[in-house]
Write a protein that holds these residues in place. Structure first.
Motif, PDB file in Angstrom:
ATOM      1  N   GLY A 233     -21.212 -28.013  33.515  1.00  0.00           N
ATOM      2  CA  GLY A 233     -21.612 -26.616  33.452  1.00  0.00           C
ATOM      3  C   GLY A 233     -20.505 -25.650  33.818  1.00  0.00           C
ATOM      4  O   GLY A 233     -20.526 -24.486  33.414  1.00  0.00           O
ATOM      5  N   ASN A 234     -19.517 -26.118  34.586  1.00  0.00           N
ATOM      6  CA  ASN A 234     -18.416 -25.245  35.006  1.00  0.00           C
ATOM      7  C   ASN A 234     -17.139 -25.507  34.215  1.00  0.00           C
ATOM      8  O   ASN A 234     -16.035 -25.256  34.703  1.00  0.00           O
ATOM      9  N   ALA A 235     -17.264 -26.028  33.004  1.00  0.00           N
ATOM     10  CA  ALA A 235     -16.091 -26.356  32.195  1.00  0.00           C
ATOM     11  C   ALA A 235     -15.243 -25.121  31.931  1.00  0.00           C
ATOM     12  O   ALA A 235     -15.754 -24.009  31.771  1.00  0.00           O
ATOM     13  N   HIS A 236     -13.931 -25.349  31.873  1.00  0.00           N
ATOM     14  CA  HIS A 236     -12.962 -24.274  31.667  1.00  0.00           C
ATOM     15  C   HIS A 236     -12.389 -24.402  30.259  1.00  0.00           C
ATOM     16  O   HIS A 236     -12.018 -25.496  29.838  1.00  0.00           O
ATOM     17  N   GLY A 237     -12.323 -23.274  29.538  1.00  0.00           N
ATOM     18  CA  GLY A 237     -11.884 -23.296  28.156  1.00  0.00           C
ATOM     19  C   GLY A 237     -10.461 -22.820  27.968  1.00  0.00           C
ATOM     20  O   GLY A 237     -10.031 -21.839  28.578  1.00  0.00           O
ATOM     21  N   PHE A 238      -9.724 -23.520  27.083  1.00  0.00           N
ATOM     22  CA  PHE A 238      -8.371 -23.136  26.699  1.00  0.00           C
ATOM     23  C   PHE A 238      -8.381 -22.954  25.178  1.00  0.00           C
ATOM     24  O   PHE A 238      -8.244 -23.921  24.433  1.00  0.00           O
ATOM     25  N   PRO A 239      -8.576 -21.715  24.710  1.00  0.00           N
ATOM     26  CA  PRO A 239      -8.761 -21.489  23.274  1.00  0.00           C
ATOM     27  C   PRO A 239      -7.445 -21.385  22.512  1.00  0.00           C
ATOM     28  O   PRO A 239      -6.368 -21.204  23.101  1.00  0.00           O
ATOM     29  N   GLY A 240      -7.542 -21.466  21.199  1.00  0.00           N
ATOM     30  CA  GLY A 240      -6.364 -21.325  20.362  1.00  0.00           C
ATOM     31  C   GLY A 240      -5.842 -19.910  20.297  1.00  0.00           C
ATOM     32  O   GLY A 240      -4.683 -19.683  19.930  1.00  0.00           O
ATOM     33  N   HIS A 241      -6.683 -18.938  20.651  1.00  0.00           N
ATOM     34  CA  HIS A 241      -6.298 -17.534  20.664  1.00  0.00           C
ATOM     35  C   HIS A 241      -6.918 -16.874  21.891  1.00  0.00           C
ATOM     36  O   HIS A 241      -8.058 -17.164  22.244  1.00  0.00           O
ATOM     37  N   GLY A 242      -6.183 -15.998  22.531  1.00  0.00           N
ATOM     38  CA  GLY A 242      -6.732 -15.275  23.670  1.00  0.00           C
ATOM     39  C   GLY A 242      -6.556 -16.003  24.986  1.00  0.00           C
ATOM     40  O   GLY A 242      -5.978 -17.088  25.071  1.00  0.00           O
ATOM     41  N   GLU A 243      -7.121 -15.391  26.016  1.00  0.00           N
ATOM     42  CA  GLU A 243      -6.958 -15.896  27.377  1.00  0.00           C
ATOM     43  C   GLU A 243      -7.871 -17.095  27.647  1.00  0.00           C
ATOM     44  O   GLU A 243      -8.993 -17.163  27.122  1.00  0.00           O
ATOM     45  N   PRO A 244      -7.419 -18.049  28.464  1.00  0.00           N
ATOM     46  CA  PRO A 244      -8.339 -19.101  28.938  1.00  0.00           C
ATOM     47  C   PRO A 244      -9.549 -18.481  29.625  1.00  0.00           C
ATOM     48  O   PRO A 244      -9.474 -17.371  30.174  1.00  0.00           O
ATOM     49  N   PHE A 245     -10.670 -19.192  29.582  1.00  0.00           N
ATOM     50  CA  PHE A 245     -11.910 -18.623  30.107  1.00  0.00           C
ATOM     51  C   PHE A 245     -12.698 -19.678  30.867  1.00  0.00           C
ATOM     52  O   PHE A 245     -12.613 -20.875  30.581  1.00  0.00           O
TER      53      PHE A 245
END
Length: 321
Positions: free
Chosen positions: A231-243
């Motif tokens: 539930g607390n996973a952290h995202g590293f997207p291809g565009h934009g800031e990590p979230f």
């Protein structure tokens, strides 16, 4: 200790994941003037164990050939190989044929076909020219190139990598789309499958000569990720800031798709049967001419979802409940 280094290449992110002994690069980066030098500087002499292209689009796999010429194997989802190998012209022919089935007026079809012909010429230049070609987009500092290449590794099932990472097929954005997960840390490297500020729009795509129902596959992939990630996973997207709110972003995407399906069902109930183009005119009258393919793809995606759920049917060019 596993670390993540984000390398910003204009509109794109490339990630270096290292545990001190191994290095995995996620996405190749786009090939614009200066991108290769920026990546080389960030590497500081390090040699990656592998480079993962999350999908075959030019801004995520555009430097694949360059990496492989440096001796680094590039991994890709197998169903995206036609894109990296420069075999997408047939898809343009199929898109032109697709226009015959949506009920668009002749003048609109002529405009769309002219746009497809221009796209074919542009794609050919991108593959064959040694010069950088205008990408018709202000997201990168210069024009782009995309030299075709054959990935040294392709996958169709979850595959373990170094640094505790796993490449996982997540079709939707493209047929062979991948995400990369680090389960122990709760990290998701999402490419374009999940972006914090953008709800991805399904495209009219083809695979193996048939239209690929991208939105149903995209939603299935998001549900799978939501079930597997903490539930607390952290995202590293291809565009934009990590979230930090991966679960919330997935939920927002799923809810928006459900809302659009509900609206589409209401529109279909107003007629016994209706063409896709008539639906587009009714739902997006002001934007349809200007954003033709985006709107057509959005409605087609939702119709695919409803059809697979048994809530809509297609016959003789028309859709109905």
């Amino acid at each position: 200790m596993t670390t993540v280094e984000r390398v910003e290449l204009a509109y794109n992110n490339v990630y270096f994941v290292s545990d001190g002994s191994s290095l995995v690069v996620i996405d190749t980066g786009p090939d614009y003037r200066g991108a290769r030098e920026a990546i080389s500087d960030a590497l500081r002499g390090r040699a990656p164990d592998i480079v993962v292209a999350t999908h075959g689009h030019l801004d995520h796999a555009g430097l694949g050939r360059w990496w492989q010429e440096r001796g680094c194997a590039v991994l890709l989802g197998r169903d995206d190989m036609p894109q990296t190998m420069g075999q997408s012209d047939r898809d343009i022919d199929l898109m032109v044929a697709y226009l015959e089935h949506i009920g668009a007026p002749e003048a609109i079809k002529a405009e769309a076909i002219a746009a497809m012909d221009a796209r074919r010429r542009w794609a050919s230049e991108m593959r064959t020219s040694k010069a950088y070609i205008d990408a018709r987009d202000g997201r990168w500092p210069t024009a782009l190139r995309y030299e075709p290449f054959e990935p040294l590794r392709t996958i169709t099932e979850p595959t373990s990598l170094a640094c505790g990472l796993a490449a996982q097929p997540s079709p939707g954005h493209t047929p062979g789309n991948l995400v990369v997960v680090q389960a122990e840390e709760g990290w998701l490297f999402s490419g374009d499958q999940l972006l914090p500020e953008i709800t991805p729009t399904p495209a009219i795509q083809f695979h193996a000569g048939a239209r690929f129902a991208s939105l149903p596959r995209f939603l299935e992939s998001l549900r799978t990720l939501r079930a597997e990630l903490p539930g607390n996973a952290h995202g590293f997207p291809g565009h934009g800031e990590p979230f930090a709110n991966v679960d919330e972003v997935i939920r927002a995407n799923l809810e928006q798709a459900e809302q659009r399906s509900t609206r589409l069902i209401e529109e279909l109930r107003q007629d016994g049967a209706i063409t896709l183009y008539e639906l587009a005119e009714r739902m997006y009258p002001r934007a349809l001419r200007r954003r033709f393919w985006q709107i057509v793809a959005t409605i087609q995606g939702q119709l695919d979802v409803l059809e697979e759920a048994g809530q809509a049917a297609y016959a003789e060019g028309r859709w109905s409940i």
